[in-house]
Write a protein that holds these residues in place. Structure first.
Motif, PDB file in Angstrom:
ATOM      1  N   MET A 174      35.748  28.160  37.174  1.00 40.09           N
ATOM      2  CA  MET A 174      35.586  26.995  36.298  1.00 40.09           C
ATOM      3  C   MET A 174      34.112  26.721  36.007  1.00 40.09           C
ATOM      4  O   MET A 174      33.551  27.275  35.076  1.00 40.09           O
ATOM      5  CB  MET A 174      36.237  25.758  36.946  1.00 40.09           C
ATOM      6  N   CYS A 175      33.512  25.864  36.800  1.00 40.52           N
ATOM      7  CA  CYS A 175      32.158  25.397  36.500  1.00 40.52           C
ATOM      8  C   CYS A 175      31.114  26.488  36.673  1.00 40.52           C
ATOM      9  O   CYS A 175      30.155  26.551  35.902  1.00 40.52           O
ATOM     10  CB  CYS A 175      31.831  24.179  37.351  1.00 40.52           C
ATOM     11  N   LEU A 176      31.290  27.350  37.657  1.00 41.83           N
ATOM     12  CA  LEU A 176      30.345  28.464  37.799  1.00 41.83           C
ATOM     13  C   LEU A 176      30.448  29.365  36.579  1.00 41.83           C
ATOM     14  O   LEU A 176      29.443  29.703  35.949  1.00 41.83           O
ATOM     15  CB  LEU A 176      30.609  29.262  39.073  1.00 41.83           C
ATOM     16  N   GLU A 177      31.666  29.749  36.231  1.00 43.85           N
ATOM     17  CA  GLU A 177      31.857  30.639  35.079  1.00 43.85           C
ATOM     18  C   GLU A 177      31.288  30.024  33.802  1.00 43.85           C
ATOM     19  O   GLU A 177      30.584  30.693  33.028  1.00 43.85           O
ATOM     20  CB  GLU A 177      33.339  30.955  34.885  1.00 43.85           C
ATOM     21  N   ALA A 178      31.563  28.756  33.570  1.00 46.45           N
ATOM     22  CA  ALA A 178      31.081  28.097  32.354  1.00 46.45           C
ATOM     23  C   ALA A 178      29.555  28.075  32.317  1.00 46.45           C
ATOM     24  O   ALA A 178      28.939  28.329  31.277  1.00 46.45           O
ATOM     25  CB  ALA A 178      31.632  26.677  32.268  1.00 46.45           C
ATOM     26  N   GLY A 179      28.938  27.805  33.456  1.00 45.67           N
ATOM     27  CA  GLY A 179      27.478  27.780  33.529  1.00 45.67           C
ATOM     28  C   GLY A 179      26.860  29.142  33.279  1.00 45.67           C
ATOM     29  O   GLY A 179      25.848  29.266  32.581  1.00 45.67           O
ATOM     30  N   VAL A 180      27.468  30.170  33.841  1.00 48.46           N
ATOM     31  CA  VAL A 180      26.958  31.532  33.668  1.00 48.46           C
ATOM     32  C   VAL A 180      27.034  31.941  32.203  1.00 48.46           C
ATOM     33  O   VAL A 180      26.068  32.458  31.628  1.00 48.46           O
ATOM     34  CB  VAL A 180      27.748  32.530  34.546  1.00 48.46           C
ATOM     35  N   ARG A 181      28.172  31.722  31.586  1.00 47.36           N
ATOM     36  CA  ARG A 181      28.340  32.118  30.181  1.00 47.36           C
ATOM     37  C   ARG A 181      27.358  31.355  29.280  1.00 47.36           C
ATOM     38  O   ARG A 181      26.737  31.938  28.381  1.00 47.36           O
ATOM     39  CB  ARG A 181      29.775  31.859  29.720  1.00 47.36           C
ATOM     40  N   ALA A 182      27.212  30.063  29.521  1.00 48.76           N
ATOM     41  CA  ALA A 182      26.296  29.260  28.704  1.00 48.76           C
ATOM     42  C   ALA A 182      24.854  29.722  28.896  1.00 48.76           C
ATOM     43  O   ALA A 182      24.112  29.866  27.922  1.00 48.76           O
ATOM     44  CB  ALA A 182      26.432  27.780  29.058  1.00 48.76           C
ATOM     45  N   ASP A 185      43.656  28.941  44.989  1.00 48.24           N
ATOM     46  CA  ASP A 185      44.855  29.486  44.367  1.00 48.24           C
ATOM     47  C   ASP A 185      45.133  28.714  43.081  1.00 48.24           C
ATOM     48  O   ASP A 185      44.933  27.494  43.024  1.00 48.24           O
ATOM     49  CB  ASP A 185      46.065  29.332  45.282  1.00 48.24           C
ATOM     50  N   LEU A 186      45.599  29.420  42.087  1.00 49.80           N
ATOM     51  CA  LEU A 186      46.014  28.786  40.838  1.00 49.80           C
ATOM     52  C   LEU A 186      47.478  29.115  40.582  1.00 49.80           C
ATOM     53  O   LEU A 186      48.014  30.052  41.168  1.00 49.80           O
ATOM     54  CB  LEU A 186      45.169  29.297  39.669  1.00 49.80           C
ATOM     55  N   SER A 187      48.109  28.372  39.703  1.00 50.99           N
ATOM     56  CA  SER A 187      49.471  28.721  39.315  1.00 50.99           C
ATOM     57  C   SER A 187      49.624  28.525  37.821  1.00 50.99           C
ATOM     58  O   SER A 187      49.006  27.636  37.223  1.00 50.99           O
ATOM     59  CB  SER A 187      50.500  27.872  40.069  1.00 50.99           C
ATOM     60  N   TYR A 188      50.420  29.385  37.241  1.00 50.22           N
ATOM     61  CA  TYR A 188      50.707  29.284  35.813  1.00 50.22           C
ATOM     62  C   TYR A 188      52.134  29.756  35.576  1.00 50.22           C
ATOM     63  O   TYR A 188      52.511  30.860  35.987  1.00 50.22           O
ATOM     64  CB  TYR A 188      49.731  30.136  34.990  1.00 50.22           C
ATOM     65  N   GLY A 248      54.881  29.120  36.902  1.00 51.41           N
ATOM     66  CA  GLY A 248      55.624  29.486  38.102  1.00 51.41           C
ATOM     67  C   GLY A 248      55.050  30.651  38.883  1.00 51.41           C
ATOM     68  O   GLY A 248      55.595  31.036  39.918  1.00 51.41           O
ATOM     69  N   VAL A 249      53.961  31.222  38.411  1.00 52.39           N
ATOM     70  CA  VAL A 249      53.326  32.355  39.106  1.00 52.39           C
ATOM     71  C   VAL A 249      52.087  31.849  39.830  1.00 52.39           C
ATOM     72  O   VAL A 249      51.233  31.195  39.234  1.00 52.39           O
ATOM     73  CB  VAL A 249      52.918  33.457  38.101  1.00 52.39           C
ATOM     74  N   VAL A 250      52.018  32.147  41.128  1.00 51.84           N
ATOM     75  CA  VAL A 250      50.847  31.761  41.920  1.00 51.84           C
ATOM     76  C   VAL A 250      49.859  32.915  41.947  1.00 51.84           C
ATOM     77  O   VAL A 250      50.211  34.051  42.243  1.00 51.84           O
ATOM     78  CB  VAL A 250      51.253  31.376  43.360  1.00 51.84           C
ATOM     79  N   ILE A 251      48.610  32.612  41.594  1.00 49.80           N
ATOM     80  CA  ILE A 251      47.539  33.610  41.622  1.00 49.80           C
ATOM     81  C   ILE A 251      46.647  33.267  42.811  1.00 49.80           C
ATOM     82  O   ILE A 251      46.016  32.209  42.834  1.00 49.80           O
ATOM     83  CB  ILE A 251      46.715  33.604  40.319  1.00 49.80           C
ATOM     84  N   PRO A 252      46.612  34.139  43.842  1.00 50.43           N
ATOM     85  CA  PRO A 252      45.803  33.857  45.034  1.00 50.43           C
ATOM     86  C   PRO A 252      44.323  33.716  44.707  1.00 50.43           C
ATOM     87  O   PRO A 252      43.806  34.362  43.782  1.00 50.43           O
ATOM     88  CB  PRO A 252      46.046  35.070  45.929  1.00 50.43           C
ATOM     89  N   ALA A 253      43.639  32.882  45.460  1.00 49.70           N
ATOM     90  CA  ALA A 253      42.219  32.600  45.236  1.00 49.70           C
ATOM     91  C   ALA A 253      41.379  33.869  45.165  1.00 49.70           C
ATOM     92  O   ALA A 253      40.477  33.968  44.327  1.00 49.70           O
ATOM     93  CB  ALA A 253      41.694  31.690  46.339  1.00 49.70           C
ATOM     94  N   GLU A 254      41.665  34.828  46.014  1.00 50.74           N
ATOM     95  CA  GLU A 254      40.875  36.060  46.010  1.00 50.74           C
ATOM     96  C   GLU A 254      40.972  36.765  44.658  1.00 50.74           C
ATOM     97  O   GLU A 254      39.970  37.251  44.127  1.00 50.74           O
ATOM     98  CB  GLU A 254      41.339  36.999  47.129  1.00 50.74           C
ATOM     99  N   GLN A 255      42.172  36.795  44.089  1.00 50.39           N
ATOM    100  CA  GLN A 255      42.345  37.426  42.775  1.00 50.39           C
ATOM    101  C   GLN A 255      41.678  36.610  41.672  1.00 50.39           C
ATOM    102  O   GLN A 255      41.082  37.166  40.741  1.00 50.39           O
ATOM    103  CB  GLN A 255      43.824  37.632  42.479  1.00 50.39           C
ATOM    104  N   VAL A 256      41.757  35.299  41.773  1.00 48.34           N
ATOM    105  CA  VAL A 256      41.089  34.431  40.801  1.00 48.34           C
ATOM    106  C   VAL A 256      39.584  34.688  40.849  1.00 48.34           C
ATOM    107  O   VAL A 256      38.924  34.871  39.821  1.00 48.34           O
ATOM    108  CB  VAL A 256      41.384  32.940  41.088  1.00 48.34           C
ATOM    109  N   HIS A 257      39.044  34.720  42.064  1.00 47.46           N
ATOM    110  CA  HIS A 257      37.607  34.922  42.282  1.00 47.46           C
ATOM    111  C   HIS A 257      37.144  36.256  41.694  1.00 47.46           C
ATOM    112  O   HIS A 257      36.217  36.300  40.875  1.00 47.46           O
ATOM    113  CB  HIS A 257      37.336  34.869  43.790  1.00 47.46           C
ATOM    114  N   PHE A 258      37.818  37.327  42.081  1.00 47.03           N
ATOM    115  CA  PHE A 258      37.359  38.653  41.658  1.00 47.03           C
ATOM    116  C   PHE A 258      37.647  38.938  40.184  1.00 47.03           C
ATOM    117  O   PHE A 258      36.863  39.625  39.527  1.00 47.03           O
ATOM    118  CB  PHE A 258      37.922  39.742  42.570  1.00 47.03           C
ATOM    119  N   SER A 259      38.723  38.397  39.639  1.00 44.07           N
ATOM    120  CA  SER A 259      38.959  38.616  38.206  1.00 44.07           C
ATOM    121  C   SER A 259      37.908  37.867  37.383  1.00 44.07           C
ATOM    122  O   SER A 259      37.441  38.367  36.352  1.00 44.07           O
ATOM    123  CB  SER A 259      40.379  38.203  37.803  1.00 44.07           C
TER     124      SER A 259
END
Length: 194
Positions: free
Chosen positions: A128-136, A155-158, A160-171
């Motif tokens: 979220m905020c890190l990504e937005a700051g980097v892109r800007a 962890d995020l979910s969309y 009904g699918v849960v995306i583990p924090a590690e996958q969110v971080h690395f993606s």
């Protein structure tokens, strides 16, 4: 072929860091705030570990007398910057209300007033905020480095699918390679000091 491309990217990252003038480099710590740590309203996975990595990064910049900026999301409860990276009196603290730290703040003006060309970023949340700051920052023309192990997310979910924090971080880090040099703190420190 893929190995060759990765090797070229790594080598160019190292030569890029070695070419930087330290006094034109600033550290920006994004939202390392109490509500992301254990017991907070939005606990992140590995927040304490990331916070401690950010603390070591912060100490490096302090020891070198380089510019440090703390960014915090304005909120009511639990919004203090965590004690692991508590700002010194002479370190700029920017309060933001948007995801992107450059919107509605004097961050760009402050960096430009100090003739900053290279920004090193770490913080929370990676996606979220890190990504937005980097892109800007990259869009504004700054050279950007991200210290990946000094960042954390959850962890995020969309649908009904849960995306583990590690996958969110690395993606997220994977997509940010188009905007920044991504590396672990140990590698960053070695290259930045040499």
């Amino acid at each position: 072929m893929r190995t060759v491309i990765i090797l070229i990217a790594i080598i160019s990252s190292f030569s890029y860091l070695n070419a930087q003038e330290p006094d034109k480099t600033a550290l920006i710590l994004i939202d390392i705030q109490d509500f992301y740590f254990e017991g907070g309203a939005v606990e992140l996975v590995n927040a304490q570990v990331a916070g401690e990595q950010a603390q070591m990064l912060l100490q490096l910049f302090r020891d070198m007398g380089l510019l440090v900026v703390h960014v915090k999301h304005k909120a009511s409860k639990g919004s203090d910057i965590n004690k692991v990276v508590w700002p010194l009196e002479n370190e700029k603290v920017i309060e933001k209300t948007e995801v992107n730290a450059f919107i509605g703040t004097d961050l760009k003006e402050y960096l430009d007033a100090h003739q900053i060309e290279h920004i090193v970023m770490a913080g929370m949340q990676t996606h979220m905020c890190l990504e937005a700051g980097v892109r800007a920052a990259a869009d504004f023309g700054y050279k950007v480095s991200v210290v990946e192990d000094a960042c954390a997310t959850r962890d995020l979910s969309y649908n009904g699918v849960v995306i583990p924090a590690e996958q969110v971080h690395f993606s997220t880090l994977s997509t940010l390679r188009s905007y920044a040099h991504i590396m672990k703190q140990e590698v960053f420190r070695e290259k930045f000091l040499n």
